[in-house]
Motif scaffolding. Sequence first.
Motif, short mmCIF file in Angstrom:
data_model
loop_
_atom_site.label_atom_id
_atom_site.label_comp_id
_atom_site.label_asym_id
_atom_site.label_seq_id
_atom_site.Cartn_x
_atom_site.Cartn_y
_atom_site.Cartn_z
N ILE A 116 0.84 -1.20 0.00
CA ILE A 116 0.00 0.00 0.00
C ILE A 116 0.87 1.25 0.00
O ILE A 116 0.63 2.21 -0.73
N ARG A 117 1.91 1.25 0.82
CA ARG A 117 2.80 2.41 0.91
C ARG A 117 3.45 2.71 -0.43
O ARG A 117 3.52 3.86 -0.87
N ASP A 118 3.93 1.65 -1.11
CA ASP A 118 4.57 1.85 -2.41
C ASP A 118 3.57 2.40 -3.42
O ASP A 118 3.90 3.27 -4.23
N ARG A 123 1.44 6.86 -6.76
CA ARG A 123 0.37 7.78 -7.12
C ARG A 123 0.67 9.23 -6.72
O ARG A 123 -0.14 10.12 -6.92
N ARG A 124 1.84 9.45 -6.13
CA ARG A 124 2.25 10.78 -5.68
C ARG A 124 1.22 11.38 -4.72
O ARG A 124 0.78 12.52 -4.86
N VAL A 129 -1.33 13.57 3.57
CA VAL A 129 -1.95 12.27 3.83
C VAL A 129 -0.93 11.34 4.47
O VAL A 129 -1.20 10.69 5.49
N LEU A 130 0.26 11.28 3.88
CA LEU A 130 1.30 10.38 4.39
C LEU A 130 1.79 10.84 5.76
O LEU A 130 2.15 10.01 6.60
N VAL A 239 -8.67 11.56 -0.39
CA VAL A 239 -8.20 12.54 0.58
C VAL A 239 -7.05 13.35 0.00
O VAL A 239 -6.95 14.56 0.19
N SER A 240 -6.18 12.67 -0.74
CA SER A 240 -5.06 13.36 -1.40
C SER A 240 -5.57 14.42 -2.37
O SER A 240 -5.05 15.54 -2.44
#
Length: 256
Positions: A116-118, A123-124, A129-130, A239-240
């Motif tokens: 998921i993280r990758d 998706r930039r 969010v991160l 959200v992004s």
Amino acid sequence: MLADTEHGLTGKEIGDLLVRLAMADPLPGATKRDRLTEAFVARQNKDGSAKRIITFIVHAMEPVRYRDRPELFTLRQDRLNERLAFVGLHVNDKGQVARGAQAQTLDEATRIATSIRDELQRRRTHPEVLRYCSTEVLKRSRFHACLEATKSIFDRLRTLTGAPGDGAALVDAALALGKSGTQMLAINTLQTQTEKDEQSGLANLIKGLGGLYRNPTAHDPRLSRSVTDEELLEVLTMVSMVHRRLNEARRDGDVN
């Protein structure tokens, strides 16, 4: 990955594992990467196989070692799997090295090992969010990742406006187009009906995300709330997008 400067094993951990597995340590004073490489090469030359290297990985990835930092387990697992995919192996959630799909190209290796993280990085995804939920994503706590991600929008609105409050009331104060035009932020010039519809649409979207994910997630017991990887990606991507639209937002007095 196990010798990575930032997220890899410490020098002491490498030394302890080499002693524990009766592996020679030809370059104890070298960098972690060179030290581990030489130790692996020496053992493989001695055995004529890579079995002891696999054993080293298994011991390094014992889940009990990560009881206080489960996100570090996932991070190392992902990075190892991207490399092990070329020989048809992968580290599973038990920390064991098992057979898996074999990659022939870099793209295939990435696809096989993608987490998921990758995927969020590919998706930039917006940094906000991160910043709010990267730990939950690495822990694979999808339940709390949705909560933290949606909370980030409301925190951003408070930061941009200085307004107190939360939930729909905060969204209305910040973005809603009232009869007196009292909204605090505008994502465009608000000169045309289309632009006004965009403004209202963003406000309604934020309220919808709060209603769908933030409020139920905050109040429901964990076991009664199931979020799949696919749904988590969709939520975090949305959200992004909201954060990117907020990047364009200006205080109402600055619109014209």
